[in-house]
Write a protein that holds these residues in place. Structure first.
Motif, PDB file in Angstrom:
ATOM      1  N   GLU A  86     -24.593  -0.059   1.756  1.00 47.80           N
ATOM      2  CA  GLU A  86     -24.869   1.382   1.811  1.00 47.80           C
ATOM      3  C   GLU A  86     -23.912   2.091   0.869  1.00 47.80           C
ATOM      4  O   GLU A  86     -22.888   1.545   0.473  1.00 47.80           O
ATOM      5  N   LEU A  87     -24.271   3.318   0.513  1.00 48.65           N
ATOM      6  CA  LEU A  87     -23.420   4.132  -0.340  1.00 48.65           C
ATOM      7  C   LEU A  87     -22.442   4.907   0.527  1.00 48.65           C
ATOM      8  O   LEU A  87     -22.804   5.394   1.597  1.00 48.65           O
ATOM      9  N   PRO A 143     -23.011   7.095  -6.026  1.00 45.75           N
ATOM     10  CA  PRO A 143     -23.830   5.953  -6.428  1.00 45.75           C
ATOM     11  C   PRO A 143     -23.032   4.708  -6.822  1.00 45.75           C
ATOM     12  O   PRO A 143     -23.569   3.610  -6.824  1.00 45.75           O
ATOM     13  N   PHE A 144     -21.753   4.855  -7.110  1.00 46.46           N
ATOM     14  CA  PHE A 144     -20.951   3.701  -7.505  1.00 46.46           C
ATOM     15  C   PHE A 144     -19.927   3.323  -6.433  1.00 46.46           C
ATOM     16  O   PHE A 144     -19.059   2.501  -6.669  1.00 46.46           O
ATOM     17  N   ASP A 145     -20.027   3.934  -5.272  1.00 49.87           N
ATOM     18  CA  ASP A 145     -19.113   3.668  -4.169  1.00 49.87           C
ATOM     19  C   ASP A 145     -19.901   2.996  -3.047  1.00 49.87           C
ATOM     20  O   ASP A 145     -20.401   3.657  -2.135  1.00 49.87           O
ATOM     21  N   VAL A 146     -20.008   1.679  -3.137  1.00 45.54           N
ATOM     22  CA  VAL A 146     -20.820   0.903  -2.212  1.00 45.54           C
ATOM     23  C   VAL A 146     -19.922   0.282  -1.150  1.00 45.54           C
ATOM     24  O   VAL A 146     -18.808  -0.164  -1.437  1.00 45.54           O
ATOM     25  N   SER A 162     -19.195  -4.298  -6.061  1.00 44.26           N
ATOM     26  CA  SER A 162     -20.389  -4.289  -6.916  1.00 44.26           C
ATOM     27  C   SER A 162     -20.756  -5.701  -7.352  1.00 44.26           C
ATOM     28  O   SER A 162     -21.934  -6.037  -7.452  1.00 44.26           O
ATOM     29  N   ASN A 163     -19.767  -6.553  -7.595  1.00 41.99           N
ATOM     30  CA  ASN A 163     -20.064  -7.963  -7.873  1.00 41.99           C
ATOM     31  C   ASN A 163     -20.676  -8.633  -6.648  1.00 41.99           C
ATOM     32  O   ASN A 163     -21.630  -9.409  -6.755  1.00 41.99           O
ATOM     33  N   PHE A 164     -20.114  -8.326  -5.477  1.00 41.89           N
ATOM     34  CA  PHE A 164     -20.611  -8.918  -4.241  1.00 41.89           C
ATOM     35  C   PHE A 164     -22.093  -8.607  -4.038  1.00 41.89           C
ATOM     36  O   PHE A 164     -22.883  -9.492  -3.732  1.00 41.89           O
ATOM     37  N   VAL A 165     -22.483  -7.332  -4.208  1.00 43.65           N
ATOM     38  CA  VAL A 165     -23.872  -6.953  -3.935  1.00 43.65           C
ATOM     39  C   VAL A 165     -24.845  -7.489  -4.982  1.00 43.65           C
ATOM     40  O   VAL A 165     -26.041  -7.565  -4.720  1.00 43.65           O
ATOM     41  N   THR A 166     -24.345  -7.870  -6.162  1.00 42.45           N
ATOM     42  CA  THR A 166     -25.217  -8.450  -7.187  1.00 42.45           C
ATOM     43  C   THR A 166     -25.097  -9.970  -7.244  1.00 42.45           C
ATOM     44  O   THR A 166     -25.547 -10.602  -8.194  1.00 42.45           O
ATOM     45  N   ASN A 167     -24.484 -10.543  -6.213  1.00 40.33           N
ATOM     46  CA  ASN A 167     -24.311 -12.000  -6.079  1.00 40.33           C
ATOM     47  C   ASN A 167     -23.472 -12.622  -7.185  1.00 40.33           C
ATOM     48  O   ASN A 167     -23.617 -13.795  -7.495  1.00 40.33           O
ATOM     49  N   HIS A 168     -22.595 -11.854  -7.776  1.00 38.95           N
ATOM     50  CA  HIS A 168     -21.646 -12.404  -8.747  1.00 38.95           C
ATOM     51  C   HIS A 168     -20.471 -12.983  -7.960  1.00 38.95           C
ATOM     52  O   HIS A 168     -20.001 -12.370  -7.006  1.00 38.95           O
ATOM     53  N   PRO A 169     -19.977 -14.150  -8.348  1.00 41.47           N
ATOM     54  CA  PRO A 169     -18.940 -14.808  -7.544  1.00 41.47           C
ATOM     55  C   PRO A 169     -17.539 -14.205  -7.639  1.00 41.47           C
ATOM     56  O   PRO A 169     -16.677 -14.551  -6.838  1.00 41.47           O
ATOM     57  N   ASP A 170     -17.292 -13.298  -8.581  1.00 39.05           N
ATOM     58  CA  ASP A 170     -15.942 -12.768  -8.757  1.00 39.05           C
ATOM     59  C   ASP A 170     -15.649 -11.629  -7.783  1.00 39.05           C
ATOM     60  O   ASP A 170     -15.816 -10.449  -8.093  1.00 39.05           O
ATOM     61  N   VAL A 171     -15.223 -12.010  -6.582  1.00 40.73           N
ATOM     62  CA  VAL A 171     -14.792 -11.062  -5.560  1.00 40.73           C
ATOM     63  C   VAL A 171     -13.519 -11.628  -4.939  1.00 40.73           C
ATOM     64  O   VAL A 171     -13.241 -12.814  -5.045  1.00 40.73           O
ATOM     65  N   ALA A 172     -12.755 -10.762  -4.299  1.00 43.21           N
ATOM     66  CA  ALA A 172     -11.510 -11.212  -3.686  1.00 43.21           C
ATOM     67  C   ALA A 172     -11.181 -10.352  -2.474  1.00 43.21           C
ATOM     68  O   ALA A 172     -11.566  -9.191  -2.405  1.00 43.21           O
ATOM     69  N   VAL A 173     -10.468 -10.949  -1.539  1.00 46.27           N
ATOM     70  CA  VAL A 173      -9.867 -10.200  -0.434  1.00 46.27           C
ATOM     71  C   VAL A 173      -8.437  -9.909  -0.867  1.00 46.27           C
ATOM     72  O   VAL A 173      -7.707 -10.817  -1.243  1.00 46.27           O
ATOM     73  N   HIS A 174      -8.062  -8.636  -0.866  1.00 45.04           N
ATOM     74  CA  HIS A 174      -6.698  -8.263  -1.195  1.00 45.04           C
ATOM     75  C   HIS A 174      -5.979  -7.912   0.102  1.00 45.04           C
ATOM     76  O   HIS A 174      -6.426  -7.054   0.851  1.00 45.04           O
ATOM     77  N   LEU A 175      -4.873  -8.600   0.331  1.00 43.98           N
ATOM     78  CA  LEU A 175      -4.105  -8.387   1.540  1.00 43.98           C
ATOM     79  C   LEU A 175      -2.629  -8.444   1.172  1.00 43.98           C
ATOM     80  O   LEU A 175      -2.175  -9.405   0.550  1.00 43.98           O
ATOM     81  N   GLY A 176      -1.936  -7.395   1.500  1.00 42.74           N
ATOM     82  CA  GLY A 176      -0.500  -7.339   1.216  1.00 42.74           C
ATOM     83  C   GLY A 176       0.222  -6.713   2.389  1.00 42.74           C
ATOM     84  O   GLY A 176      -0.364  -6.008   3.202  1.00 42.74           O
ATOM     85  N   CYS A 177       1.512  -6.985   2.468  1.00 45.57           N
ATOM     86  CA  CYS A 177       2.294  -6.479   3.569  1.00 45.57           C
ATOM     87  C   CYS A 177       3.647  -6.001   3.043  1.00 45.57           C
ATOM     88  O   CYS A 177       4.237  -6.634   2.163  1.00 45.57           O
ATOM     89  N   ILE A 178       4.099  -4.866   3.569  1.00 42.14           N
ATOM     90  CA  ILE A 178       5.434  -4.384   3.218  1.00 42.14           C
ATOM     91  C   ILE A 178       6.192  -4.071   4.496  1.00 42.14           C
ATOM     92  O   ILE A 178       5.615  -3.770   5.533  1.00 42.14           O
ATOM     93  N   TYR A 179       7.479  -4.164   4.392  1.00 38.93           N
ATOM     94  CA  TYR A 179       8.368  -3.766   5.485  1.00 38.93           C
ATOM     95  C   TYR A 179       9.552  -3.070   4.883  1.00 38.93           C
ATOM     96  O   TYR A 179      10.165  -3.560   3.952  1.00 38.93           O
TER      97      TYR A 179
END
Length: 149
Positions: A73-74, A78-81, A132-149
């Motif tokens: 969904e948007l 239009p470019f914020d999926v 946008s890669n995910f919704v077009t079935n392109h394999p270049d996607v990543a989960v970004h997870l970081g932590c600070i203290y």
């Protein structure tokens, strides 16, 4: 959003969705252990790292498997999926963190952010960078997870 956690009686990692779509993968014994076992030492970064590796690997597998199976969904234009995968991965991580590290805070992309101060442990999460890669079935996607203290 109903979260079904992986366990010995439910050996699957199931993506929570708002639709009737079911996206789940088999949960390895090490994932079930990382998800369900109590934390031995909340101050031990090695224990946290071991669990995050198991959970991160499972999230990656769930993302690959569910790439063409979830709704999109948007958000604001239009470019914020946003996808059910974005929301589901963030929900899963927040649930796991709340269960094992309830004093930690989360700043994510898909849910309201926790309020935090300078003495808090804060996680920053982008559940799918490259939507946008995910919704077009392109394999270049990543989960970004970081932590600070």
């Amino acid at each position: 959003m109903n979260i079904k956690e992986p366990s010995n009686t439910h050996p699957y990692l199931t993506l929570p969705t708002e639709s009737a779509t079911v996206v789940e993968i088999p949960a390895s014994e090490s994932l079930i252990q990382a998800w369900t076992s109590p934390i031995n030492d909340v101050q031990n970064p090695e224990e946290l790292q071991e669990r995050l590796i198991q959970i991160g690997d499972a999230f990656n597998a769930l993302i690959k498997y569910g790439q063409d199976k979830v709704k999109n969904e948007l958000k604001s234009g239009p470019f914020d999926v946003v996808t059910e995968m974005d929301k589901g991965i963030e929900s899963l991580f927040r649930q796991w963190l709340k269960q094992h590290y309830p004093h930690h805070k989360v700043v994510g992309e898909e849910w309201p952010n926790d309020t935090f101060g300078p003495d808090d442990v804060v996680w920053y999460l982008d559940p799918i960078d490259g939507t946008s890669n995910f919704v077009t079935n392109h394999p270049d996607v990543a989960v970004h997870l970081g932590c600070i203290y």
